[in-house]
Design a protein around this motif. Structure first.
Motif, PDB file in Angstrom:
ATOM      1  N   TYR A   1       0.722  -1.363  -0.041  1.00 38.29           N
ATOM      2  CA  TYR A   1       0.008   0.080   0.101  1.00 38.29           C
ATOM      3  C   TYR A   1       0.931   1.151   0.159  1.00 38.29           C
ATOM      4  N   MET A   2       1.934   1.163   0.976  1.00 41.27           N
ATOM      5  CA  MET A   2       2.900   2.483   0.741  1.00 41.27           C
ATOM      6  C   MET A   2       4.315   2.009   0.685  1.00 41.27           C
ATOM      7  N   PRO A   3       4.634   1.446  -0.548  1.00 40.54           N
ATOM      8  CA  PRO A   3       5.882   0.688  -0.922  1.00 40.54           C
ATOM      9  C   PRO A   3       7.047   1.738  -0.622  1.00 40.54           C
ATOM     10  N   ASN A   4       6.788   3.095  -0.947  1.00 40.76           N
ATOM     11  CA  ASN A   4       8.270   3.964  -0.827  1.00 40.76           C
ATOM     12  C   ASN A   4       8.478   4.484   0.668  1.00 40.76           C
ATOM     13  N   GLN A   5       7.360   4.025   1.760  1.00 33.94           N
ATOM     14  CA  GLN A   5       7.720   4.623   2.987  1.00 33.94           C
ATOM     15  C   GLN A   5       8.889   3.871   3.390  1.00 33.94           C
ATOM     16  N   GLU A   6       9.943   4.600   4.041  1.00 35.79           N
ATOM     17  CA  GLU A   6      11.279   4.019   4.468  1.00 35.79           C
ATOM     18  C   GLU A   6      10.991   3.812   5.971  1.00 35.79           C
ATOM     19  N   ILE A   7      11.531   2.706   6.478  1.00 39.51           N
ATOM     20  CA  ILE A   7      11.760   2.537   7.898  1.00 39.51           C
ATOM     21  C   ILE A   7      13.283   2.298   8.209  1.00 39.51           C
ATOM     22  N   ARG A   8      13.607   2.570   9.325  1.00 41.69           N
ATOM     23  CA  ARG A   8      14.879   2.494   9.654  1.00 41.69           C
ATOM     24  C   ARG A   8      15.498   0.999  10.003  1.00 41.69           C
ATOM     25  N   LYS A  10     -10.641  13.248   4.346  1.00 44.10           N
ATOM     26  CA  LYS A  10      -9.240  13.659   4.751  1.00 44.10           C
ATOM     27  C   LYS A  10      -8.601  12.542   4.994  1.00 44.10           C
ATOM     28  N   ILE A  11      -8.966  11.392   5.594  1.00 45.72           N
ATOM     29  CA  ILE A  11      -8.040  10.448   5.956  1.00 45.72           C
ATOM     30  C   ILE A  11      -7.569   9.518   4.566  1.00 45.72           C
ATOM     31  N   ASP A  12      -8.644   9.742   3.610  1.00 42.47           N
ATOM     32  CA  ASP A  12      -8.191   9.052   2.250  1.00 42.47           C
ATOM     33  C   ASP A  12      -7.059   9.981   1.615  1.00 42.47           C
ATOM     34  N   ILE A  13      -7.171  11.281   1.626  1.00 39.78           N
ATOM     35  CA  ILE A  13      -6.254  12.254   1.271  1.00 39.78           C
ATOM     36  C   ILE A  13      -4.812  11.867   1.675  1.00 39.78           C
ATOM     37  N   ILE A  14      -4.836  11.851   3.030  1.00 37.23           N
ATOM     38  CA  ILE A  14      -3.785  11.569   3.643  1.00 37.23           C
ATOM     39  C   ILE A  14      -2.886  10.081   3.403  1.00 37.23           C
ATOM     40  N   LEU A  15      -3.801   9.293   3.449  1.00 38.16           N
ATOM     41  CA  LEU A  15      -3.197   7.840   2.929  1.00 38.16           C
ATOM     42  C   LEU A  15      -2.470   7.909   1.483  1.00 38.16           C
ATOM     43  N   ASP A  16      -3.400   8.677   0.721  1.00 39.50           N
ATOM     44  CA  ASP A  16      -2.950   8.737  -0.587  1.00 39.50           C
ATOM     45  C   ASP A  16      -1.558   9.460  -0.702  1.00 39.50           C
ATOM     46  N   LYS A  17      -1.329  10.285   0.103  1.00 38.24           N
ATOM     47  CA  LYS A  17      -0.093  11.060   0.274  1.00 38.24           C
ATOM     48  C   LYS A  17       1.109  10.197   0.718  1.00 38.24           C
ATOM     49  N   ILE A  18       0.759   9.466   1.758  1.00 33.63           N
ATOM     50  CA  ILE A  18       1.688   8.278   2.276  1.00 33.63           C
ATOM     51  C   ILE A  18       2.171   7.488   1.423  1.00 33.63           C
ATOM     52  N   SER A  19       1.259   6.866   0.430  1.00 32.20           N
ATOM     53  CA  SER A  19       1.508   5.946  -0.723  1.00 32.20           C
ATOM     54  C   SER A  19       2.190   6.375  -1.771  1.00 32.20           C
ATOM     55  N   LYS A  20       2.005   8.022  -1.717  1.00 32.95           N
ATOM     56  CA  LYS A  20       2.965   8.360  -3.059  1.00 32.95           C
ATOM     57  C   LYS A  20       4.395   8.859  -2.279  1.00 32.95           C
ATOM     58  N   SER A  21       4.388   9.548  -1.388  1.00 30.84           N
ATOM     59  CA  SER A  21       5.506  10.306  -0.735  1.00 30.84           C
ATOM     60  C   SER A  21       6.209   9.451   0.573  1.00 30.84           C
ATOM     61  N   GLY A  22       5.399   8.733   1.182  1.00 30.99           N
ATOM     62  CA  GLY A  22       5.902   8.272   2.531  1.00 30.99           C
ATOM     63  C   GLY A  22       5.411   8.821   3.888  1.00 30.99           C
ATOM     64  N   ASP A  57       6.793  10.119   6.258  1.00 29.40           N
ATOM     65  CA  ASP A  57       7.603  11.246   6.641  1.00 29.40           C
ATOM     66  C   ASP A  57       6.973  12.289   5.830  1.00 29.40           C
ATOM     67  N   SER A  58       6.352  12.443   4.847  1.00 30.48           N
ATOM     68  CA  SER A  58       6.048  13.731   4.073  1.00 30.48           C
ATOM     69  C   SER A  58       4.761  14.494   4.794  1.00 30.48           C
TER      70      SER A  58
END
Length: 289
Positions: free
Chosen positions: A143-150, A260-272, A274-275
């Motif tokens: 769902y959010m492949p570009n999200q980075e983890i330490r 608003k939740i859908d917009i935020i989740l879409d932002k996470i899926s595209k930019s992670g 941390d964005s």
């Protein structure tokens, strides 16, 4: 004793749904350990003919562990995944993915053992929450492949983690076939079944399709069968005059929050993750509760 019982109930009520599943797994493990018994009737058989006799085992197997390391790693994974998942998605979706992952893992396990008995061997039994946990993990990775983890001193994208785990599970299947005495082909098949469910669920959700809604309705209907009917005295019903077009203010607020939740989740899926701004992170945290 009453105070202790109330304290336990209070602590349990503060757990999220996945933490409650962890508690159930631990209780069953301790019962098996203390009573020195195996819950054979709740383990999933490898043949469909035996499965028909105990169809509930397609779900109950995911709550059975006998090995301390087995339950330790499964529950640690579930705990950390749960904290991330509940902050982003609803508790009901977490349950949908968990149980559908267990079912998918069990079905792939039985299918392979039934169609290819010469490859996977004779009768076997499946147990453990690994398939269900894999579903949650791969869902997040897809769902959010570009999200980075330490990871120690460097960052890893989630899809790297998901891909590596799937590759290890595939290797585990072939290793188990080659060395049935020491390998775990059946368990790794269940991992792959859960992973497949998590991947498909995530990709469909990105398109706006929640494939778990049917299962959710089925689960709700089953649980409602066991709830006592609440019949009280007849009450006078007053019409709510604050409706607009058949909707109340609360309905509009819920709709706006979900958008608003859908917009935020879409932002996470595209930019992670941390964005997100601090306000968006706080909003997601409150919504997760």
């Amino acid at each position: 004793m009453t105070t202790l019982t109330q304290d336990i109930k209070k602590k349990l009520s503060n757990l999220n749904v996945l933490e409650k599943i962890i508690a159930v797994n631990v209780v069953i493990f301790l019962l098996a350990l203390i009573l020195r018994m195996e819950f054979l009737w709740f383990e999933l058989p490898s043949s469909f003919s035996k499965f028909i006799i105990k169809p509930w085992s397609i779900i109950t197997y995911a709550f059975i562990h006998y090995d301390p390391l087995h339950i330790l790693f499964n529950m640690l994974w579930l705990y950390f995944l749960g904290r991330m998942f509940i902050n982003l998605f609803s508790p009901k979706m977490a349950l949908n993915i968990y149980f559908l992952g267990a079912i998918s893992g069990g079905l792939l396990y039985m299918l392979c053992y039934s169609l290819l008995p010469s490859v996977f061997g004779g009768n076997s039994r499946l147990l453990g929450a690994s398939g269900a946990v894999r579903a949650l993990l791969i869902f997040l990775c897809a769902y959010m492949p570009n999200q980075e983890i330490r990871f120690f001193t460097f960052n890893l994208k989630l899809w790297y983690v998901g891909a590596a785990i799937v590759v290890l599970d595939i290797i585990g299947v072939f290793s188990g076939i080659a060395n049935p005495e020491t390998g775990n082909a059946g368990g790794n098949l269940a991992h792959l079944g859960g992973a497949l469910l998590g991947y498909v669920y995530a990709k469909q959700l990105v398109k706006g399709n929640d494939i778990g809604k049917g299962f959710e309705k089925l689960a709700d209907s089953i649980t409602n069968m066991f709830k006592p009917s609440k019949k009280g005295p007849l009450k006078t019903v007053h019409k709510n005059k604050s409706k607009v077009g058949g909707y109340t203010k609360a309905d509009f607020n819920e709709f706006n929050n979900q958008k608003k939740i859908d917009i935020i989740l879409d932002k996470i899926s595209k930019s992670g993750y941390d964005s997100l701004t601090s306000e968006e992170k706080e909003f997601l945290f409150r919504a997760g509760k």
